[in-house]
Structure formats: C-alpha cells, structure tokens
Motif scaffolding. Structure first.
Motif, PDB file in Angstrom:
ATOM      1  N   LEU A 143      -6.259 -13.376  -1.762  1.00 59.72           N
ATOM      2  CA  LEU A 143      -7.019 -13.915  -0.813  1.00 59.72           C
ATOM      3  C   LEU A 143      -7.983 -14.888  -1.122  1.00 59.72           C
ATOM      4  O   LEU A 143      -8.811 -15.483  -0.366  1.00 59.72           O
ATOM      5  N   GLY A 144      -7.859 -15.433  -2.300  1.00 64.05           N
ATOM      6  CA  GLY A 144      -8.320 -16.704  -2.869  1.00 64.05           C
ATOM      7  C   GLY A 144      -8.604 -16.638  -4.019  1.00 64.05           C
ATOM      8  O   GLY A 144      -7.910 -15.833  -4.750  1.00 64.05           O
ATOM      9  N   GLN A 145      -9.584 -17.495  -4.770  1.00 61.88           N
ATOM     10  CA  GLN A 145      -9.856 -17.555  -6.127  1.00 61.88           C
ATOM     11  C   GLN A 145     -10.062 -16.109  -6.835  1.00 61.88           C
ATOM     12  O   GLN A 145     -11.245 -15.619  -6.302  1.00 61.88           O
ATOM     13  N   ASP A 146      -9.403 -15.790  -7.692  1.00 55.83           N
ATOM     14  CA  ASP A 146      -9.606 -14.568  -8.438  1.00 55.83           C
ATOM     15  C   ASP A 146      -9.661 -13.299  -7.493  1.00 55.83           C
ATOM     16  O   ASP A 146     -10.805 -12.614  -7.744  1.00 55.83           O
ATOM     17  N   ALA A 147      -9.390 -13.206  -6.289  1.00 58.23           N
ATOM     18  CA  ALA A 147      -9.641 -12.017  -5.424  1.00 58.23           C
ATOM     19  C   ALA A 147      -8.082 -11.772  -4.893  1.00 58.23           C
ATOM     20  O   ALA A 147      -7.193 -12.699  -4.500  1.00 58.23           O
ATOM     21  N   SER A 148      -7.781 -10.608  -4.592  1.00 57.99           N
ATOM     22  CA  SER A 148      -6.497 -10.087  -4.147  1.00 57.99           C
ATOM     23  C   SER A 148      -6.592  -8.663  -3.407  1.00 57.99           C
ATOM     24  O   SER A 148      -7.525  -7.801  -3.897  1.00 57.99           O
ATOM     25  N   GLU A 149      -5.833  -8.215  -2.721  1.00 53.38           N
ATOM     26  CA  GLU A 149      -5.947  -6.621  -2.083  1.00 53.38           C
ATOM     27  C   GLU A 149      -4.566  -6.228  -2.052  1.00 53.38           C
ATOM     28  O   GLU A 149      -3.689  -7.201  -1.733  1.00 53.38           O
ATOM     29  N   TRP A 150      -4.261  -4.989  -1.956  1.00 52.93           N
ATOM     30  CA  TRP A 150      -3.016  -4.429  -1.657  1.00 52.93           C
ATOM     31  C   TRP A 150      -2.817  -4.122   0.034  1.00 52.93           C
ATOM     32  O   TRP A 150      -3.803  -3.694   0.419  1.00 52.93           O
ATOM     33  N   GLN A 151      -1.783  -4.327   0.557  1.00 52.86           N
ATOM     34  CA  GLN A 151      -1.255  -4.388   1.831  1.00 52.86           C
ATOM     35  C   GLN A 151      -0.311  -3.676   2.114  1.00 52.86           C
ATOM     36  O   GLN A 151       0.673  -3.863   1.376  1.00 52.86           O
ATOM     37  N   THR A 152      -0.469  -2.550   2.976  1.00 55.28           N
ATOM     38  CA  THR A 152       0.828  -1.677   3.123  1.00 55.28           C
ATOM     39  C   THR A 152       1.713  -2.118   4.603  1.00 55.28           C
ATOM     40  O   THR A 152       1.151  -2.324   5.311  1.00 55.28           O
ATOM     41  N   VAL A 153       2.937  -2.173   4.256  1.00 54.33           N
ATOM     42  CA  VAL A 153       3.584  -2.579   5.537  1.00 54.33           C
ATOM     43  C   VAL A 153       4.738  -1.646   5.614  1.00 54.33           C
ATOM     44  O   VAL A 153       5.590  -1.253   4.679  1.00 54.33           O
ATOM     45  N   GLU A 154       5.262  -1.081   6.796  1.00 53.42           N
ATOM     46  CA  GLU A 154       6.054   0.095   6.911  1.00 53.42           C
ATOM     47  C   GLU A 154       7.473  -0.782   7.238  1.00 53.42           C
ATOM     48  O   GLU A 154       7.508  -1.894   7.808  1.00 53.42           O
ATOM     49  N   VAL A 155       8.427   0.042   6.807  1.00 57.49           N
ATOM     50  CA  VAL A 155       9.896  -0.436   6.984  1.00 57.49           C
ATOM     51  C   VAL A 155      10.498   0.656   7.836  1.00 57.49           C
ATOM     52  O   VAL A 155      10.580   1.696   7.571  1.00 57.49           O
ATOM     53  N   THR A 156      10.762   0.169   9.092  1.00 53.57           N
ATOM     54  CA  THR A 156      11.372   1.174  10.148  1.00 53.57           C
ATOM     55  C   THR A 156      12.761   0.696  10.320  1.00 53.57           C
ATOM     56  O   THR A 156      13.564   1.691  11.109  1.00 53.57           O
ATOM     57  N   ASP A 157      13.195  -0.315  10.256  1.00 51.50           N
ATOM     58  CA  ASP A 157      14.868  -0.618  10.619  1.00 51.50           C
ATOM     59  C   ASP A 157      15.701  -0.010   9.796  1.00 51.50           C
ATOM     60  O   ASP A 157      15.724  -0.090   8.502  1.00 51.50           O
ATOM     61  N   PRO A 158      16.658   1.009  10.231  1.00 48.84           N
ATOM     62  CA  PRO A 158      17.465   1.740   9.593  1.00 48.84           C
ATOM     63  C   PRO A 158      18.328   1.193   8.683  1.00 48.84           C
ATOM     64  O   PRO A 158      18.710   1.407   7.373  1.00 48.84           O
ATOM     65  N   ALA A 159      18.869  -0.253   8.994  1.00 44.59           N
ATOM     66  CA  ALA A 159      19.467  -0.948   8.231  1.00 44.59           C
ATOM     67  C   ALA A 159      18.848  -1.498   6.900  1.00 44.59           C
ATOM     68  O   ALA A 159      19.496  -1.365   5.803  1.00 44.59           O
ATOM     69  N   ASP A 160      17.675  -1.886   7.100  1.00 47.62           N
ATOM     70  CA  ASP A 160      16.697  -2.187   5.999  1.00 47.62           C
ATOM     71  C   ASP A 160      16.398  -1.173   5.034  1.00 47.62           C
ATOM     72  O   ASP A 160      16.592  -1.330   3.826  1.00 47.62           O
ATOM     73  N   MET A 161      16.219  -0.077   5.757  1.00 47.20           N
ATOM     74  CA  MET A 161      15.875   1.130   4.806  1.00 47.20           C
ATOM     75  C   MET A 161      17.086   1.435   4.040  1.00 47.20           C
ATOM     76  O   MET A 161      16.853   1.726   2.898  1.00 47.20           O
ATOM     77  N   GLN A 162      18.198   1.444   4.643  1.00 48.12           N
ATOM     78  CA  GLN A 162      19.682   1.802   3.847  1.00 48.12           C
ATOM     79  C   GLN A 162      19.845   0.849   2.564  1.00 48.12           C
ATOM     80  O   GLN A 162      20.183   1.251   1.665  1.00 48.12           O
ATOM     81  N   ALA A 163      19.403  -0.469   3.017  1.00 48.32           N
ATOM     82  CA  ALA A 163      19.732  -1.652   1.856  1.00 48.32           C
ATOM     83  C   ALA A 163      18.847  -1.440   0.830  1.00 48.32           C
ATOM     84  O   ALA A 163      19.015  -1.571  -0.284  1.00 48.32           O
ATOM     85  N   LEU A 164      17.507  -1.087   1.082  1.00 48.51           N
ATOM     86  CA  LEU A 164      16.404  -0.788   0.089  1.00 48.51           C
ATOM     87  C   LEU A 164      17.137   0.520  -0.916  1.00 48.51           C
ATOM     88  O   LEU A 164      16.538   0.426  -2.035  1.00 48.51           O
ATOM     89  N   LEU A 165      17.706   1.535  -0.184  1.00 51.59           N
ATOM     90  CA  LEU A 165      18.154   2.650  -0.850  1.00 51.59           C
ATOM     91  C   LEU A 165      19.137   2.602  -1.474  1.00 51.59           C
ATOM     92  O   LEU A 165      19.621   3.416  -2.644  1.00 51.59           O
TER      93      LEU A 165
END
Length: 705
Positions: free
Chosen positions: A608-630
């Motif tokens: 987020l800037g100097q000495d700052a950050s945060e965790w952000q969550t992103v959903e994976v919904t594409d079946p092809a991408d899900m299978q590739a990750l698995l």
C-alpha cells in the motif's frame, strides 16, 4: 585436651541441636513434596482400578493400571518437581542461615573467639546444612517406599529411576548449597547475599542468551545450529534451570534425524556439576579462612572483587537493556538502551557498595571506561571486524558437512557433497559481500543452513542463497544423493524389523471427503513397505509430488503408541510402493477435481506504500483455472517430508486455499518447479507478476514488515 563439645562429633551434634528448625523445615518440605503426592496418586490409582474392573476389559484394566503406576513412579523418580523445589529451598535457606553470622559483628567476634580453627568451624557449619537436609530426605523416601509397597503399588518402585533421581538431587543440592555458602561468605550483608546469589545462579544463562541475541543482530549468517542450541546451553549454565529439565540422570534432547524428543544421558553433565561443587566448596573454605572479621555489615567482604564484579554486571545489563529496547522500538533504540542500562546499573552498584545515595556519581572514570569498551565491542560486531560473515574454511580442512540440520554431527562425508556445500558457502559469502540479501528486487532467495566439520571443530552459517540455476542444481545434487537420503531421511533410520522396537505405520491419504487412514502393525508388512520405498527412493533422482504420508511409530509393551518417530512421504513416482499399500490396505491416492471443490481463493499481500501492506482475497471461479491450480498441488499436511523443497510462499506473498464440499479447508502447496505463476499473476489485484524480478526479496521484506 579438647572437650567433647568441641570434638568433631560433638560440635556437629550441638550444631544440629541449635538448628532443629532446619530438620523440621526439611521434614515438612519432603513430606509435602514426596510422601503426600505418592500417597495421593497411589490411592487414586486404587480407587480408579475398582471402577476399571467393573467397566473395562482385562486389557483395558492393565493398560490404565500401567499408566497409573507410571504416574506414581514419576513422583518417586526424577520427574517430581516438588522434590526439586524442596531441595533448592533447603540449599538456599541452610546456606544463608548457617553462615549469616558473618554479617553481624558481635556474632563474628563470638564465633571467632571459640577455641576451634576456622577450617573446622567451616566444615561443621557446612556439614550441618547437608546432614539436616539429607537425613530427613532419606527417612521420608524410605517411608514413602514402604507406604507404596503396603498399598499394593510396588510396580511403581523402579529402583533404577529412583537411584538416578537420588544422585541428581544430591549433586544439584550440593552445587547450589556450595554456591549459596560462597556468596554468603563473600558478602557482608544478607540482603546483598541473596541478590548476588540470584546473579550467580542465573547470569551465566543470561549471558548465553545475550550472546545469541547479539550474534543474531549483527551477523546475517549467524545461526544457533553450530552445536548445542542457545536454550540448551543456557540451561546447562544454570544448574537451577537445568535441574527442572532433568529426569534423574536423563535429560530431554533432540534426535538429529527425526527432530523428536529423545531421552539422553545427563551423567556427564552431573559429574561436571559435582566437580564444580567441589571446587566451589574448596574456594568457599579458603575465603572463609581469610575473611576479615571487620568486613561484617559491608556490601562485599573482599574489596578486590568490587571492580570486576561491577564491570561484569554493567556490561551484561547494558547489553540486556539494548536488546530489550531493540525488541520494543527497533534497531535505533539499541544504542540508547545500551547506554541507559550501563549508566543505571553503575549508579545502583555504587549505591549498594557505599550504602549511600550520594555515591551515585562516584567513579565517573569507571563508568566512562565501561561505556567505551562496551560501545567499541558493539561497533566491532556491527562492522564485522572479525570477518564472521565472510568466513570460509579451507576446503581441505572439511571432513564432513550438512545442510538444514540443527543438531548432531555433520553426516555428509562424500567428496562430491562436500564440494557442493562448499560452493554454496562461496555463493553465500559472495551474496553477503555484495549486500544483495537486503534485496534489490532482482532475485528470489532461499535460506540454507550449512554446517561444517573441521577435525574436532564444528561451525555453522546461515545464508540467503539466490534462487539461480546453479544453486538449485547444487541443492538437488546434495538432496538427491544416496548418502543424504541414507543419513538424513527418517525412512532409512527407522527400525522396521522389530528387532529392538515393535514398529507401526499409519498410512494417510487425503480424499475429497477428508483423510482416510489405515494402521499396519504386522512386522512383515511394515518391513515389505519400508524396504520397497527405500529401493524406490534410492533409485529416484528427481522430486515428485507427494500423494500419501506414512507416520512411523514404535509401540509399547501394551500395544499403545509409545514413540512417534517421523513422517515419510510416498510420491507419484513410487509406483511399486503405492501398489503394495493398495494391496495391503485398499488405500490409493485420489485426484481432487474442480467439481469436488466448493470454493477456491487466493490471498495476496498487496503493498500500500512505504512499509505498509495488506492481505487481499480473490476468488477463483473459472473451472479450468481451478483444475490447473489443483493439478500439481498437494495439501500442507504433506509438507515437512524428507527430500522435498517446497515453493517459498513468502517470496511470492501468496497463499492458495480450497474449501471442499464437506466444509474442510486446505492450504495448497507446491514443489518449487511447480509454482503456478501464470494463474497467480492472472488474478493478482495489484497487477504485479510473481515471475517478474521485483516480486522477489522486495516482497519478502514487505511481508516481514
């Protein structure tokens, strides 16, 4: 002619009569710490046995009874902390009380006017404390054993453990008692005696921990894996702390292969403590003979030790304040803390020496000299005057090496492995010299601990090695070598034959519905599985995805799991082992498909800037991408296995998770070559690719902050 009162026997008896309080205190202490707990645990075992006989099978009764007897045996042996506390209390109380007359001028004049030599007077007082403590201890121990036998719990009386506990108790008591007597003689005031005793008993352990803290702060390659770790060494330097880590003549250690707790002999350490007790006693007797009577009531009875003791205390407390300030507020505050701690304790010590608050500004030159020495030492470490971080041994001096291991002797002696480790050290030193471990964003890094054996000397360094093709090839060469597997893997050290222990294997397989497991207890089946897996492990030269885990155990006489030995992985490449396990158990690895997953998401650490950050969550919904990750993923329950290097998720600041239809959540892991850069980059919210250079050490630094 010497009267009976002043004979050795008469003097000791008279001294014990005048100190009946010590006998009473000791008796009460050992009654509460030994006899009473033994009676309570034995009575509880008898009451529970009646209930077990009514509700359990014979095997269940025997198993529970054996566990109850183990509890009773622990109160009789070296695991009883209450007996240890009683011995320590008696050592301190008797040591101070029997020599406290040295702190009173009238009493000193009286005792030293008696027609008895200083040596005999010392021996009499010293023996009085020992006899008052040990006499009641042995009486109470005999009564306790008689009661245990009378209650029908004789199985709990294990003479070997009791003998070891008695030996340990006597040695630690003698050492702490001798140190207490010594500090009482050295000081001229009882309060100062107690303060100095605390310092004597615990400051060596503190110094060892401060050493570890300083090395870790100033040297980027320092690691505590060069031998006995800092906590273990600190405990050994403090007999009081070590006492509670001992079980008679045994202590808890860590096996170099499995990392699990193993009982090890402490006899050598106890003999060293006994030798120290003898030396301290001789020193105390010598100082007692030469102590001036007029020093009663002063802080220290021996003036020459004032300055060395003050310097030692100021140095230790100055470093302590510096490290504490550093932990609380960051690196800048190490230096103010160093000065504040040194100055503060110099003032306190001078006030104590003089018993006058006006002495706060006494000896300014001493304070200045101590500060100069302390700051100079810290600067020498900061600028690595000794060349610690850039040290390289002579290749010809290396007789054995190791990587990743934190204890035991280095086990790799093959010249090719030594050459590979030496090359890793050269790369590590070059990285330090280029100061690239601070991260310019050009590379990702992996942390490797290297240990070297040079004759009788062992040294260790910890390097942040760049993840280059050469480093990966060197690590693969070492980890896939037959020598490494045979010496480092729990698979090859596990006794599957049942000659010494009764083995057992728990086979674990993750499915879409959860974890399935089957136990193998037949020695013939276990031997067949282990031998087959060993053959395949030695034949394989490349990492393969783990798909199954084997938990290795040794069983006790009652058939229960007595000792967990280690975790072994079975990979996709171990086809013969997988077929054999399927034949014996019916278990086979199950491929998780995208349709088995209810939800999949990726968590990113976004700056987020100097000495700052945060965790952000992103959903994976594409079946092809899900299978590739698995496809190349495996659950974190299969991490920690021998012989596999996993992708360092801290370098990528990314976590991947799935939630099965059953509601179970799993953290996905990958081998280093299989990290899914393309898909992770596709969903990244900050638009910065994992595969680009700037996501390397810079991201790790952000995660750490």
């Amino acid at each position: 002619m010497t009267s009976k009162s002043f004979s050795s026997k008469g003097l000791l008896g008279d001294s014990m009569r005048r100190n009946l309080w010590a006998l009473v205190l000791s008796g009460v202490g050992f009654f509460l710490s030994l006899l009473l707990p033994a009676l309570m645990t034995a009575q509880r075992a008898l009451e529970n046995r009646a209930e077990w006989l009514a509700n359990l099978t014979q095997a269940g009764v025997e198993q529970n009874w054996q566990q109850a007897m183990n509890t009773v045996a622990a109160t009789l042996g070296g695991e009883n902390p209450f007996v240890k506390a009683a011995f320590l209390v008696m050592a301190v109380v008797c040591g101070v009380a029997l020599f406290a007359y040295l702190h009173n001028r009238q009493k000193v004049d009286f005792y030293h006017s008696l027609p008895i030599s200083r040596t005999r007077l010392f021996a009499n007082n010293f023996l009085t404390g020992i006899v008052c403590t040990l006499l009641t201890y042995f009486i109470m121990l005999a009564i306790t054993l008689a009661c245990v036998y009378a209650m029908g719990c004789g199985e709990a009386v294990r003479w070997g453990e009791i003998g070891g506990a008695v030996l340990c108790n006597l040695i630690i008591f003698l050492l702490v008692y001798a140190l207490t007597v010594l500090t009482t003689i050295v000081c001229g005031n009882t309060v100062i005696t107690l303060l100095l005793l605390v310092w004597v008993l615990f400051s060596p352990a503190l110094v060892r921990m401060l050493y570890n803290g300083l090395m870790d702060r100033f040297y980027v390659t320092y690691t505590g894996a060069g031998g006995t770790d800092a906590w273990t060494t600190a405990f050994m330097l403090s007999p009081v702390l070590q006492y509670f880590d001992l079980e008679g003549i045994m202590h808890r250690g860590y096996d170099g292969i499995t990392g699990m707790g193993q009982n090890g002999s402490a006899l050598g350490l106890l003999l060293a403590y006994l030798a120290a007790a003898v030396i301290v006693t001789v020193l105390a007797a010598y100082l007692f003979r030469h102590r001036r009577s007029e020093r009663a009531g002063t802080a220290l009875a021996f003036l020459p030790i004032r300055l060395p003791l003050k310097v030692y205390m100021c140095l230790v407390m100055g470093v302590s304040f510096g490290i504490v300030f550093n932990l609380i507020a960051g690196g800048f505050w190490f230096w103010p803390g160093l000065v504040i701690g040194t100055v503060l304790f110099h003032w306190i010590i001078e006030i104590i020496y003089a018993f006058d608050f006006r002495a706060i500004f006494a000896k300014p030159l001493h304070l200045l000299a101590i500060l100069v020495v302390l700051v100079a030492g810290m600067l020498a470490m900061q600028f690595d005057v000794t060349g610690f971080d850039t040290w390289l041994p002579d290749r010809d001096d290396l007789t054995a090496v190791d990587i990743y291991s934190g204890s035991g002797e280095p086990a790799l002696t093959d010249p090719s492995n030594i050459d590979a480790v030496y090359r890793l050290m050269e790369i590590g030193v070059q990285t330090v010299q280029e100061e690239d471990t601070d991260g310019d964003g050009s590379l990702s890094y992996t942390q490797v601990t290297v240990r070297c054996q040079m004759g009788s000397r062992t040294a260790a360094r910890q390097y942040m090695l760049p993840e280059t093709e050469e480093v990966d090839a060197l690590l693969d060469q070492i980890e896939q070598s037959e020598e490494y597997k045979r010496t480092k893997w729990a698979l090859f050290s596990f006794d599957a034959s049942g000659d010494e222990h009764q083995p057992m294997i728990t086979v674990n397989v993750e499915t879409a519905d959860g974890i399935s497991f089957v136990e193998l207890r037949q020695t013939s089946q276990i031997t067949q599985v282990i031998d087959t897996l060993r053959e395949e492990a030695l034949a394989g030269t490349q990492e393969s995805k783990p798909v199954m885990s084997l938990e290795l155990y040794y069983l006790g006489n009652d058939g229960s799991r007595e000792e967990y030995y280690g975790l072994v992985g079975v990979t996709e490449a171990n086809t013969r082992t997988l077929a054999l396990i399927e034949q014996m158990t019916g278990l086979t690895p199950v491929t998780i498909r995208a349709e088995d997953v209810d939800r999949m998401w990726i968590e990113y650490l976004v700056p987020l800037g100097q000495d700052a950050s945060e965790w952000q969550t992103v959903e994976v919904t594409d079946p092809a991408d899900m299978q590739a990750l698995l496809d190349n993923a495996f659950s974190d329950s299969l991490t920690g296995l021998d012989g596999y290097r996993y992708a360092n998720r801290e370098n990528y600041t990314v976590d991947l998770y799935v939630e099965m239809e059953t509601g179970e959540q799993r953290h996905l892991c990958y081998l280093q070559p299989d990290w899914p850069y393309e898909i992770v980059d596709k969903y990244r919210p900050d638009g910065v690719s994992d595969s680009t250079p700037e996501r390397g050490m810079a991201a790790t630094a952000e995660a750490a902050s």
